[in-house]
Design a protein around this motif. Structure first.
Motif, PDB file in Angstrom:
ATOM      1  N   UNK A  68       0.807  -1.211   0.000  1.00  0.00           N
ATOM      2  CA  UNK A  68       0.000   0.000   0.000  1.00  0.00           C
ATOM      3  C   UNK A  68       0.839   1.259   0.000  1.00  0.00           C
ATOM      4  N   UNK A  69       1.945   1.213   0.750  1.00  0.00           N
ATOM      5  CA  UNK A  69       2.816   2.384   0.778  1.00  0.00           C
ATOM      6  C   UNK A  69       3.349   2.680  -0.623  1.00  0.00           C
ATOM      7  N   UNK A  70       3.650   1.620  -1.366  1.00  0.00           N
ATOM      8  CA  UNK A  70       4.176   1.836  -2.706  1.00  0.00           C
ATOM      9  C   UNK A  70       3.103   2.381  -3.627  1.00  0.00           C
ATOM     10  N   UNK A  71       1.860   1.944  -3.426  1.00  0.00           N
ATOM     11  CA  UNK A  71       0.788   2.516  -4.232  1.00  0.00           C
ATOM     12  C   UNK A  71       0.691   4.019  -4.008  1.00  0.00           C
ATOM     13  N   UNK A  72       0.824   4.407  -2.749  1.00  0.00           N
ATOM     14  CA  UNK A  72       0.773   5.840  -2.448  1.00  0.00           C
ATOM     15  C   UNK A  72       1.918   6.560  -3.130  1.00  0.00           C
ATOM     16  N   UNK A  73       3.085   5.932  -3.144  1.00  0.00           N
ATOM     17  CA  UNK A  73       4.226   6.556  -3.818  1.00  0.00           C
ATOM     18  C   UNK A  73       3.957   6.762  -5.295  1.00  0.00           C
ATOM     19  N   UNK A  74       3.237   5.834  -5.884  1.00  0.00           N
ATOM     20  CA  UNK A  74       2.944   5.985  -7.308  1.00  0.00           C
ATOM     21  C   UNK A  74       1.924   7.089  -7.527  1.00  0.00           C
ATOM     22  N   UNK A  75       0.955   7.160  -6.620  1.00  0.00           N
ATOM     23  CA  UNK A  75      -0.064   8.196  -6.812  1.00  0.00           C
ATOM     24  C   UNK A  75       0.542   9.581  -6.690  1.00  0.00           C
ATOM     25  N   UNK A  76       1.466   9.760  -5.780  1.00  0.00           N
ATOM     26  CA  UNK A  76       2.135  11.050  -5.655  1.00  0.00           C
ATOM     27  C   UNK A  76       3.614  10.828  -5.907  1.00  0.00           C
ATOM     28  N   UNK A  77       4.013  10.866  -7.166  1.00  0.00           N
ATOM     29  CA  UNK A  77       5.404  10.504  -7.455  1.00  0.00           C
ATOM     30  C   UNK A  77       6.408  11.550  -6.995  1.00  0.00           C
ATOM     31  N   UNK A  78       6.909  11.332  -5.813  1.00  0.00           N
ATOM     32  CA  UNK A  78       8.042  12.142  -5.364  1.00  0.00           C
ATOM     33  C   UNK A  78       9.302  11.320  -5.535  1.00  0.00           C
ATOM     34  N   UNK A  79      10.423  11.974  -5.467  1.00  0.00           N
ATOM     35  CA  UNK A  79      11.636  11.216  -5.720  1.00  0.00           C
ATOM     36  C   UNK A  79      12.130  10.530  -4.464  1.00  0.00           C
ATOM     37  N   UNK A  80      11.326   9.673  -3.917  1.00  0.00           N
ATOM     38  CA  UNK A  80      11.802   8.961  -2.736  1.00  0.00           C
ATOM     39  C   UNK A  80      12.355   7.616  -3.169  1.00  0.00           C
ATOM     40  N   UNK A  81      13.239   7.106  -2.380  1.00  0.00           N
ATOM     41  CA  UNK A  81      13.895   5.865  -2.784  1.00  0.00           C
ATOM     42  C   UNK A  81      13.272   4.645  -2.133  1.00  0.00           C
ATOM     43  N   UNK A  82      12.135   4.849  -1.442  1.00  0.00           N
ATOM     44  CA  UNK A  82      11.536   3.701  -0.755  1.00  0.00           C
ATOM     45  C   UNK A  82      11.061   2.665  -1.760  1.00  0.00           C
ATOM     46  N   UNK A  83      10.514   3.162  -2.865  1.00  0.00           N
ATOM     47  CA  UNK A  83      10.013   2.228  -3.872  1.00  0.00           C
ATOM     48  C   UNK A  83      11.145   1.398  -4.434  1.00  0.00           C
ATOM     49  N   UNK A  84      12.301   2.024  -4.575  1.00  0.00           N
ATOM     50  CA  UNK A  84      13.409   1.316  -5.184  1.00  0.00           C
ATOM     51  C   UNK A  84      14.075   0.378  -4.201  1.00  0.00           C
ATOM     52  N   UNK A  85      14.170   0.822  -2.943  1.00  0.00           N
ATOM     53  CA  UNK A  85      14.966   0.064  -2.002  1.00  0.00           C
ATOM     54  C   UNK A  85      14.305  -1.264  -1.670  1.00  0.00           C
ATOM     55  N   UNK A  86      13.040  -1.196  -1.245  1.00  0.00           N
ATOM     56  CA  UNK A  86      12.367  -2.438  -0.876  1.00  0.00           C
ATOM     57  C   UNK A  86      11.454  -2.841  -2.001  1.00  0.00           C
ATOM     58  N   UNK A  87      12.049  -3.351  -3.052  1.00  0.00           N
ATOM     59  CA  UNK A  87      11.208  -3.712  -4.180  1.00  0.00           C
ATOM     60  C   UNK A  87      10.457  -4.996  -3.863  1.00  0.00           C
ATOM     61  N   UNK A  88       9.265  -5.097  -4.414  1.00  0.00           N
ATOM     62  CA  UNK A  88       8.569  -6.374  -4.354  1.00  0.00           C
ATOM     63  C   UNK A  88       7.692  -6.447  -5.584  1.00  0.00           C
ATOM     64  N   UNK A  89       7.309  -7.645  -5.945  1.00  0.00           N
ATOM     65  CA  UNK A  89       6.545  -7.813  -7.172  1.00  0.00           C
ATOM     66  C   UNK A  89       5.099  -8.195  -6.911  1.00  0.00           C
ATOM     67  N   UNK A  90       4.649  -8.081  -5.650  1.00  0.00           N
ATOM     68  CA  UNK A  90       3.250  -8.410  -5.371  1.00  0.00           C
ATOM     69  C   UNK A  90       2.312  -7.431  -6.045  1.00  0.00           C
ATOM     70  N   UNK A  91       2.624  -6.145  -5.860  1.00  0.00           N
ATOM     71  CA  UNK A  91       1.773  -5.117  -6.444  1.00  0.00           C
ATOM     72  C   UNK A  91       1.645  -5.263  -7.945  1.00  0.00           C
TER      73      UNK A  91
END
Lengths: 230, 341
Positions: free
Chosen positions: A64-87
């Protein structure tokens, strides 16, 4: 190290081995690139005893946190660091399910539509990742797959909206609404994934990386736009 | 190679102790077990310590580190002196074969599955790609000395994918129905098949006709030639006039064919060879465009005829709701322009 012991033992028992030089900096094989991996033995230990609900909720929260990151694309590295393929998997399957059954004839290809969408998304994501790596990108394979998969989310939302609009009717007005919605979501997807992926490229080659991403989301948007239910 | 040398040396385990070459590396009168491991470790550097085997020495150093680690563990567990010699020998041989095989496999894997092989072909700037795209439509005049072809794969690859996307769009708007397959699979198969297949065929012909061109250059040349196809199909899948298509086919297709032909001619010697090469390329290139345009209309016309009989006017397209608005607008616009011209 066994090598060091061997040479040490060789010094006393086997004099001939004393001058066999073994390089101490033996390259370690295997991946220690992800820092999260170093925690995992401890986590596995402690997460074995927790209730299943906790495990699932933790994963769901990460997704869910990653979905939020996509909705508001800021340049945070959380999406990159803890990648997962469930979403990406969930999004891909839901998109493919919604796109199914949009064929002209009902007697064939209800099945291939699902396989088509699935293959397009994953094959396209792999090609884009390879391309960005070949152009000198610093992002890893699965991180890139993760970003591209998550950025399909606006298009899934567009598909939902299109289906709802099509329930109301299939005329010119509905086409224009769908066109606007799909166009906006397509732009959002492309911008979101560009925000994450283009940073890992050398600065003068961003256009070379953005174009395949544009093409990829364009194809998916086109499939969504040309969808007509039976 | 280290393996046969070591195996040969290990078979004569006891007398090997007398070889002067290995004196400094001997472990005393022990068993052949240790000798073989030792030989594996150091025979590489003794036998092959020549100038040009430097590379192998480096690899042998890494392997001997591995071998040493293995030997250290094994001799702790299995050191039986002369008693279990044969069993240990067999085990050591098998173990060594396994390690050699593993080494070779990992070497082959890192050589062939290495993505860095392709990296030099993707080393381009956006400006260069744009320049090459525009150049692919301009035939060169100088055919007396070999024209330079950039051996780059990014542009051609992107053009092939763009063609796939345009083809998909065309198939959807013309309501192509593919049985036994998927739309996307057909589009990808067609475009990649053309690019790779025709490139290989032309490279083979070029080899026969003694043309100075490499495989990557051929791929690049043909790939950039698809730019004309992309433009033509993009326009004619949206504006449905057959005469417009023929004009585009001749002009745009012809320009890109001329460019490819001129480049090839500049790199080939001899009239017959030039004729063969360029004739084949021109024919395949133009025919492919023709095929792409017509292949997906035929399906629609065939289905329409069976459904509604011969009453349907020939070049009608059964459009879905999307192109109704856009097609009508575009068609009336084109008709108006044609009338005023």
């Amino acid at each position: 190290m066994a090598a060091a012991e061997g040479s040490g033992a060789g010094g006393t028992l086997f004099p001939g081995l004393a001058d066999v030089s073994i390089s101490q900096d033996i390259p370690v094989e295997g991946e220690i690139t992800v820092p999260v991996g170093s925690h995992s033995p401890d986590e596995d230990f402690s997460t074995l005893d927790e209730p299943v609900k906790d495990t699932i909720m933790r994963d769901l929260k990460a997704v869910g946190k990653k979905f939020v990151h996509v909705m508001y694309p800021r340049k945070s590295s959380a999406l990159l660091r803890d990648w997962d393929l469930w979403g990406p998997l969930v999004l891909c399957v839901s998109l493919a399910l919604m796109l199914q059954g949009g064929s002209a004839d009902s007697k064939d290809d209800g099945g291939p539509q699902f396989a088509e969408v699935f293959v397009i998304i994953w094959f396209g994501a792999v090609v884009i990742t390879l391309n960005s790596k070949l152009l000198g990108g610093t992002i890893s394979f699965f991180q890139s797959l993760c970003v591209l998969g998550y950025c399909v989310m606006p298009l899934t939302v567009a598909m939902l909206v299109c289906r709802l609009v099509l329930l109301a009717g299939a005329g010119t007005v509905s086409f224009i609404i769908r066109l606007i919605v799909v166009g906006a979501m397509f732009a959002w997807s492309t911008l979101a994934s560009t925000a994450f992926l283009a940073d890992s490229q050398p600065p003068n080659r961003k256009a070379l990386v953005v174009y395949p991403i544009f093409l990829f989301y364009f194809v998916i948007s086109w499939m969504i736009l040309t969808f007509t239910p039976q | 190679m280290a393996a046969p040398g070591a195996a040969g040396g290990g078979r004569s385990g006891a007398p090997a102790a007398e070889w002067g070459g290995f004196e400094d590396n001997m472990q005393g009168g022990g068993s052949a077990v240790i000798d073989m491991e030792n030989m594996d470790d150091t025979s590489g550097s003794s036998f092959e310590d020549m100038g040009e085997m430097h590379q192998r020495m480096k690899e042998e150093e890494e392997e001997e580190a591995e071998g040493e680690a293995g030997a250290g563990e094994e001799e702790d567990g299995e050191f039986l002196g002369m008693k279990g010699l044969r069993g240990q020998l067999g085990r050591q041989v098998a173990d060594q074969m396994w390690q050699v095989g593993k080494r070779q496999a990992s070497r082959a894997f890192s050589l062939y599955a290495n993505i860095d092989i392709l990296r030099p072909y993707f080393d381009v700037e956006p400006v260069q790609v744009r320049a090459r795209l525009l150049e692919s439509m301009i035939p060169v005049k100088m055919i007396n000395f070999p024209q330079k072809i950039a051996g780059e794969l990014y542009g051609p690859l992107m053009l092939v994918f763009t063609l796939v996307a345009i083809l998909l769009h065309g198939m959807k708007t013309s309501d192509t129905i593919i049985r036994e397959g998927t739309l996307m699979g057909t589009a990808i198969g067609t475009c990649f098949g053309y690019w790779l297949g025709v490139s290989s065929f032309m490279y083979f012909l070029a080899y026969l006709c003694n043309a100075q061109i490499t495989m990557v250059q051929m791929l690049s040349l043909l790939g950039y030639g698809l730019f004309g196809h992309c433009i033509t199909l993009f326009v004619t899948y949206n504006i449905h006039f057959h005469s417009l298509f023929y004009i585009f086919w001749l002009v745009v297709g012809g320009l890109s064919t001329l460019r490819m032909v001129a480049v090839l001619v500049s790199r080939t010697v001899g009239h017959t060879q030039r004729l063969i090469l360029c004739g084949t390329l021109a024919a395949l290139h133009m025919l492919f465009l023709l095929y792409l345009h017509f292949a997906y209309h035929k399906v629609v016309e065939g289905i329409l005829d069976t459904l509604e009989g011969p009453n349907v006017p020939p070049f009608q397209r059964v459009a879905r709701d999307i192109p109704v608005v856009s097609n009508a607008v575009l068609n009336t616009t084109a008709k108006a322009i044609a009338l005023t011209l």
